[in-house]
Design a protein around this motif. Structure first.
Motif, PDB file in Angstrom:
ATOM      1  N   ARG A 141       0.828  -1.194   0.000  1.00  0.00           N
ATOM      2  CA  ARG A 141       0.000   0.000   0.000  1.00  0.00           C
ATOM      3  C   ARG A 141       0.871   1.256   0.000  1.00  0.00           C
ATOM      4  O   ARG A 141       2.003   1.249   0.476  1.00  0.00           O
ATOM      5  CB  ARG A 141      -0.948  -0.007   1.206  1.00  0.00           C
ATOM      6  N   GLY A 142       0.305   2.332  -0.538  1.00  0.00           N
ATOM      7  CA  GLY A 142       1.045   3.579  -0.594  1.00  0.00           C
ATOM      8  C   GLY A 142       2.122   3.612  -1.656  1.00  0.00           C
ATOM      9  O   GLY A 142       2.976   4.506  -1.657  1.00  0.00           O
ATOM     10  N   LYS A 143       2.084   2.659  -2.590  1.00  0.00           N
ATOM     11  CA  LYS A 143       3.114   2.572  -3.624  1.00  0.00           C
ATOM     12  C   LYS A 143       2.533   2.677  -5.033  1.00  0.00           C
ATOM     13  O   LYS A 143       3.183   2.310  -6.001  1.00  0.00           O
ATOM     14  CB  LYS A 143       3.881   1.254  -3.479  1.00  0.00           C
ATOM     15  N   GLY A 203      -2.784   0.585  -5.979  1.00  0.00           N
ATOM     16  CA  GLY A 203      -4.225   0.774  -6.101  1.00  0.00           C
ATOM     17  C   GLY A 203      -4.605   1.484  -7.383  1.00  0.00           C
ATOM     18  O   GLY A 203      -5.574   1.110  -8.053  1.00  0.00           O
ATOM     19  N   ASN A 222     -11.720   5.050   4.951  1.00  0.00           N
ATOM     20  CA  ASN A 222     -10.579   4.604   4.153  1.00  0.00           C
ATOM     21  C   ASN A 222     -10.179   5.770   3.249  1.00  0.00           C
ATOM     22  O   ASN A 222     -10.494   5.811   2.066  1.00  0.00           O
ATOM     23  CB  ASN A 222     -10.945   3.370   3.333  1.00  0.00           C
ATOM     24  N   THR A 223      -9.489   6.727   3.838  1.00  0.00           N
ATOM     25  CA  THR A 223      -9.248   7.993   3.147  1.00  0.00           C
ATOM     26  C   THR A 223      -8.398   7.821   1.897  1.00  0.00           C
ATOM     27  O   THR A 223      -8.615   8.532   0.899  1.00  0.00           O
ATOM     28  CB  THR A 223      -8.585   9.005   4.095  1.00  0.00           C
ATOM     29  N   ALA A 224      -7.452   6.905   1.921  1.00  0.00           N
ATOM     30  CA  ALA A 224      -6.604   6.710   0.736  1.00  0.00           C
ATOM     31  C   ALA A 224      -7.438   6.196  -0.434  1.00  0.00           C
ATOM     32  O   ALA A 224      -7.288   6.655  -1.574  1.00  0.00           O
ATOM     33  CB  ALA A 224      -5.466   5.743   1.057  1.00  0.00           C
ATOM     34  N   ALA A 225      -8.341   5.233  -0.151  1.00  0.00           N
ATOM     35  CA  ALA A 225      -9.181   4.693  -1.219  1.00  0.00           C
ATOM     36  C   ALA A 225     -10.161   5.742  -1.718  1.00  0.00           C
ATOM     37  O   ALA A 225     -10.374   5.892  -2.931  1.00  0.00           O
ATOM     38  CB  ALA A 225      -9.925   3.459  -0.724  1.00  0.00           C
ATOM     39  N   ARG A 251      -9.793   8.930  -1.707  1.00  0.00           N
ATOM     40  CA  ARG A 251      -9.026   9.888  -2.512  1.00  0.00           C
ATOM     41  C   ARG A 251      -8.757   9.330  -3.908  1.00  0.00           C
ATOM     42  O   ARG A 251      -8.864  10.043  -4.920  1.00  0.00           O
ATOM     43  CB  ARG A 251      -7.721  10.234  -1.797  1.00  0.00           C
ATOM     44  N   LEU A 252      -8.389   8.058  -3.974  1.00  0.00           N
ATOM     45  CA  LEU A 252      -8.132   7.424  -5.270  1.00  0.00           C
ATOM     46  C   LEU A 252      -9.382   7.438  -6.134  1.00  0.00           C
ATOM     47  O   LEU A 252      -9.330   7.805  -7.315  1.00  0.00           O
ATOM     48  CB  LEU A 252      -7.655   5.980  -5.056  1.00  0.00           C
ATOM     49  N   TYR A 253     -10.520   7.037  -5.573  1.00  0.00           N
ATOM     50  CA  TYR A 253     -11.749   6.950  -6.369  1.00  0.00           C
ATOM     51  C   TYR A 253     -12.201   8.328  -6.850  1.00  0.00           C
ATOM     52  O   TYR A 253     -12.670   8.479  -7.978  1.00  0.00           O
ATOM     53  CB  TYR A 253     -12.844   6.258  -5.563  1.00  0.00           C
ATOM     54  N   SER A 290     -10.166  10.731  -7.514  1.00  0.00           N
ATOM     55  CA  SER A 290      -9.193  11.169  -8.515  1.00  0.00           C
ATOM     56  C   SER A 290      -9.482  10.597  -9.895  1.00  0.00           C
ATOM     57  O   SER A 290      -9.010  11.147 -10.900  1.00  0.00           O
ATOM     58  CB  SER A 290      -7.774  10.768  -8.084  1.00  0.00           C
TER      59      SER A 290
END
Length: 274
Positions: free
Chosen positions: A78-80, A83, A110-113, A115-117, A119
């Motif tokens: 994760r973080g690489k 995703g 799930n802030t990272a997910a 943010r991805l969605y 984007s």
């Protein structure tokens, strides 16, 4: 970072699925091997880096809409950017299956997910809540004032069900094709041509109902009663997932149902390749 390689699932991938599925942290049991092979594997992509399986995605291509049901990246990767690579590959897969839009559910924290969605152009549409509902609590739900009947949902019902409850076209047919699920439609016998009053797809393995849709909260009780003969004898409760229905969420809470999971439903157009 080495290249992320996407490939279709094979029956040899079950252990990878079981290892990664628990990272979703939904509280649901891991599907047994035979059920995974017959139901999920055909719509699952695995992702490798340097020969190591680092992620998977389970995706249902419907009629023009792709329902992204699972996206899991191994904690070590994760973080690489994995995703983002997974979602680009899923987008290409869905475009190849004739889909122009996609949707998924994600935990709001799930802030990272999230943010991805965002984007990739997805927007929040509604909240879904999964309850653990004891049968004795279900018995305390209000009853409708008119007679309604629950019956097996037939293919001829699919379009009306999806229109009545704003479901993606093809979602009911996809559930039927998976096998092992009980599809029930709630209707007014005095108005057989009217819009359905409720619909659910019940999985006895969990046991759980998703989706669980009713035209008004008082129709939840008869739909749950129709589920009960199909439920395993041992569990005293079942999972009920309510989507975009604050009134029913409040009602289930009032009778003592406990929240197992809250999700945010995101959807949007699939980005063009490039």
């Amino acid at each position: 970072m080495s290249r992320l390689v996407a490939r279709p699932a094979t029956t040899a991938d079950y252990d990878h699925f079981a290892r990664l599925f628990v990272e979703l942290d939904t509280g649901n049991p891991i599907l047994p091997r035979d059920r995974w092979e017959s139901v999920l594997a055909r719509d699952t992509l695995f992702f490798e880096q340097d020969g190591e399986v680092v992620a998977y995605a389970y995706v249902q291509p419907l009629r023009g809409v792709g329902y992204v049901r699972h996206v899991v990246v191994a904690p070590s990767h994760r973080g690489k950017g994995v995703g983002g690579g997974v979602m680009r590959a899923v987008a290409a897969h869905l475009r190849g299956r004739g889909c122009a839009r996609w949707c998924l559910n994600v935990k709001p924290d799930n802030t990272a997910a999230v943010r991805l969605y965002r984007s990739i152009g997805m927007e929040h549409a509604y909240v879904m809540t999964t309850f653990q509902l004891a049968w004795d609590a279900a018995a305390r739900l209000p009853r409708p004032f008119r007679r309604v009947v629950a019956r097996p949902a037939q293919p001829s019902d699919d379009a009306a069900v999806e229109a009545a409850f704003a479901m993606p076209s093809g979602q009911v047919a996809e559930a039927r094709a998976r096998g092992g699920l009980v599809l029930l439609c709630l209707v007014d016998p005095a108005a057989p041509d009217a819009a359905p009053l409720g619909f659910t797809s019940f999985d006895p393995f969990l046991p759980g109902a998703f989706p669980f849709r009713v035209a008004a909260p008082e129709f939840a009780a008869p739909l749950l009663e129709a589920i009960r003969p199909h439920a395993p004898r041992a569990p005293e409760a079942l999972l009920v997932t309510v989507e975009d229905d604050d009134t029913l969420v409040a009602l289930l809470g009032d009778v003592g149902a406990t929240v197992q999971l809250v999700g945010a439903h995101f959807r949007g157009e699939i980005p063009a390749a490039g």
